[in-house]
Design an enzyme around this catalytic site. Structure first.
Site, mmCIF file in Angstrom:
data_model
loop_
_atom_site.group_PDB
_atom_site.id
_atom_site.type_symbol
_atom_site.label_atom_id
_atom_site.label_comp_id
_atom_site.label_asym_id
_atom_site.label_seq_id
_atom_site.Cartn_x
_atom_site.Cartn_y
_atom_site.Cartn_z
ATOM 1 N N SER A 109 -82.721 13.120 -77.240
ATOM 2 C CA SER A 109 -82.333 12.376 -78.454
ATOM 3 C C SER A 109 -83.458 11.422 -78.800
ATOM 4 O O SER A 109 -84.234 11.026 -77.923
ATOM 5 C CB SER A 109 -81.061 11.581 -78.160
ATOM 6 O OG SER A 109 -80.847 10.600 -79.163
ATOM 7 N N TYR A 150 -76.701 6.252 -71.969
ATOM 8 C CA TYR A 150 -77.041 7.343 -72.893
ATOM 9 C C TYR A 150 -78.560 7.393 -73.102
ATOM 10 O O TYR A 150 -79.179 8.452 -72.945
ATOM 11 C CB TYR A 150 -76.309 7.158 -74.230
ATOM 12 C CG TYR A 150 -76.540 8.304 -75.192
ATOM 13 C CD1 TYR A 150 -75.881 9.520 -75.013
ATOM 14 C CD2 TYR A 150 -77.422 8.182 -76.253
ATOM 15 C CE1 TYR A 150 -76.098 10.584 -75.878
ATOM 16 C CE2 TYR A 150 -77.641 9.241 -77.126
ATOM 17 C CZ TYR A 150 -76.977 10.436 -76.939
ATOM 18 O OH TYR A 150 -77.205 11.483 -77.784
HETATM 19 N N1 LIG Z 1 -74.851 13.888 -82.963
HETATM 20 C C1 LIG Z 1 -75.971 13.234 -82.885
HETATM 21 O O1 LIG Z 1 -76.291 12.395 -83.731
HETATM 22 C C2 LIG Z 1 -76.911 13.506 -81.746
HETATM 23 C C3 LIG Z 1 -78.183 12.912 -81.785
HETATM 24 C C4 LIG Z 1 -79.073 13.151 -80.746
HETATM 25 C C5 LIG Z 1 -78.726 13.967 -79.699
HETATM 26 N N2 LIG Z 1 -77.476 14.526 -79.669
HETATM 27 C C6 LIG Z 1 -77.149 15.366 -78.523
HETATM 28 O O2 LIG Z 1 -76.736 16.630 -78.984
HETATM 29 C C7 LIG Z 1 -75.893 17.231 -77.998
HETATM 30 C C8 LIG Z 1 -74.640 17.773 -78.682
HETATM 31 O O3 LIG Z 1 -73.872 16.675 -79.160
HETATM 32 P P1 LIG Z 1 -72.985 16.732 -80.487
HETATM 33 O O4 LIG Z 1 -73.461 15.665 -81.378
HETATM 34 O O5 LIG Z 1 -72.917 18.122 -80.969
HETATM 35 O O6 LIG Z 1 -71.599 16.222 -79.915
HETATM 36 P P2 LIG Z 1 -70.171 16.920 -79.774
HETATM 37 O O7 LIG Z 1 -69.752 17.526 -81.048
HETATM 38 O O8 LIG Z 1 -69.314 15.900 -79.129
HETATM 39 O O9 LIG Z 1 -70.450 18.124 -78.747
HETATM 40 C C9 LIG Z 1 -70.681 17.894 -77.400
HETATM 41 C C10 LIG Z 1 -70.534 19.211 -76.671
HETATM 42 O O10 LIG Z 1 -70.791 18.981 -75.275
HETATM 43 C C11 LIG Z 1 -69.709 19.532 -74.540
HETATM 44 N N3 LIG Z 1 -69.472 18.802 -73.302
HETATM 45 C C12 LIG Z 1 -69.293 17.473 -73.132
HETATM 46 N N4 LIG Z 1 -69.063 17.208 -71.844
HETATM 47 C C13 LIG Z 1 -69.079 18.398 -71.188
HETATM 48 C C14 LIG Z 1 -68.898 18.791 -69.847
HETATM 49 N N5 LIG Z 1 -68.641 17.888 -68.879
HETATM 50 N N6 LIG Z 1 -68.984 20.094 -69.537
HETATM 51 C C15 LIG Z 1 -69.233 21.010 -70.485
HETATM 52 N N7 LIG Z 1 -69.415 20.712 -71.772
HETATM 53 C C16 LIG Z 1 -69.327 19.412 -72.109
HETATM 54 C C17 LIG Z 1 -68.516 19.442 -75.444
HETATM 55 O O11 LIG Z 1 -67.552 20.377 -75.017
HETATM 56 P P3 LIG Z 1 -65.958 20.153 -75.222
HETATM 57 O O12 LIG Z 1 -65.813 19.498 -76.564
HETATM 58 O O13 LIG Z 1 -65.447 21.531 -75.172
HETATM 59 O O14 LIG Z 1 -65.520 19.281 -74.103
HETATM 60 C C18 LIG Z 1 -69.131 19.790 -76.786
HETATM 61 O O15 LIG Z 1 -69.225 21.169 -76.941
HETATM 62 C C19 LIG Z 1 -75.605 16.139 -76.964
HETATM 63 O O16 LIG Z 1 -76.439 16.312 -75.842
HETATM 64 C C20 LIG Z 1 -75.982 14.879 -77.695
HETATM 65 O O17 LIG Z 1 -76.328 13.834 -76.839
HETATM 66 C C21 LIG Z 1 -76.581 14.324 -80.672
#
Ligand SMILES: NC(=O)c1ccc[n+]([C@@H]2O[C@H](COP(=O)([O-])OP(=O)(O)OC[C@H]3O[C@@H](n4cnc5c(N)ncnc54)[C@H](OP(=O)(O)O)[C@@H]3O)[C@@H](O)[C@H]2O)c1
Length: 259
Positions: free
Chosen positions: A145, A158
């Protein structure tokens, strides 16, 4: 919108955290006839919904409800997927974030964030590295990130977990390049997903998960070391990280925090 596929697109892609947000959008971006997608998430219902949508784009889907913290289960699943068809691209995407609720981040949350965002990434990627080295090919994408450039008071674990993933990926890239294995670090800014839906502060340059997935797919096709976007946020995060703590810390204390 159906994405435009290239002949160089990977034939077998493994994605964690594919049940929502960025991971779901990535699954759809790589879904095409002839491709196999191995998808993992915890929520079976949402994961099956993504699998169904990807199948309707012509891809073959292998979906598994798994917790990335489960080292043995992850190793077994990842190796079985690789045996089924060699994995061309692994995207370690599953992650969690949490606010500090106005106080110091709890010990429990600190450990939970590291367990998913760091150990979860290692559990996904480590079983594949020797296999990719052996065949002299493969690509590894680690989702970090822009928050990994510098520690922010509102999200200590984080930021630190994302910094660890970033730096590990940078090292790994140099280490594995001579073996024919490519490594990219993905550093998104604000992307509209469940993770950011809870934020009640302004999120500059917030972009859709679909757009973010296309940027990531394009960056991986070009084997970019660092896929950081959107560029104004990437520049700002890089610049902020370069500032002296004496200047930066008083400013950061004024930033809004995730509740
Ligand atoms: N959104 C942003 O602005 C942003 C910015 C920078 C980086 N990121 C990174 O992008 C990645 C995806 O995040 P997102 O924004 O798409 O969030 P999200 O919609 O909350 O998705 C997170 C995903 O991770 C899975 N997950 C969480 N804990 C888990 C575990 N213990 N075992 C297996 N799967 C798990 C969730 O699965 P379930 O829902 O099925 O539990 C979900 O599919 C993350 O690494 C996040 O830090 C996001």
């Amino acid at each position: 919108m159906q994405s435009h596929h290239r002949s160089s697109d990977p034939a077998h892609v493994l994605i964690t955290g594919a049940s929502s947000g960025l991971g779901a959008a990535l699954a759809l971006a790589f879904a095409r006839p002839g491709a196999l997608l191995s998808l993992a998430g915890r929520d079976e219902l949402r994961l099956n919904g993504v699998a169904h949508a990807a199948r309707s784009r012509g891809a073959e889907i292998e979906a598994a409800a798994l917790d990335v913290r489960d080292r043995d289960a992850m190793a077994a699943w990842v190796v079985a997927a690789d045996q089924r068809r060699p994995i061309d691209l692994v995207i370690a995407n599953a992650g969690i974030s949490g606010g500090t609720h106005g106080g110091p981040e709890s010990a429990e949350q600190t450990r939970a964030v590291f367990a998913v965002n760091l150990d979860g990434v290692l559990n996904t990627v480590l079983p594949l590295i020797p296999r990719m080295i052996e065949r002299g090919s493969g690509q590894i994408a680690l989702v970090s990130s822009l928050a990994g450039h510098r520690g922010f008071p509102g999200a200590p674990a984080y930021c630190a977990s994302k910094a660890a993933v970033k730096v590990w990926g940078e090292s790994l890239r140099g280490e594995l390049a001579p073996k024919g294995v490519r490594v990219s670090v993905v550093m998104p800014g604000f992307v509209k997903t469940h993770m950011t839906d809870v934020n009640d502060f302004p999120m500059p340059f917030l972009m859709s998960a679909e757009r973010a997935a296309e940027i990531i797919r394009g960056g991986l096709a070009k084997d970019r070391a660092r896929i950081a976007f959107p560029w104004p946020m990437a520049m700002a995060a890089w610049f902020v990280a370069a500032l002296s703590p004496a200047i930066l810390d008083p400013l950061l204390r004024k930033l809004p925090k995730k509740s």
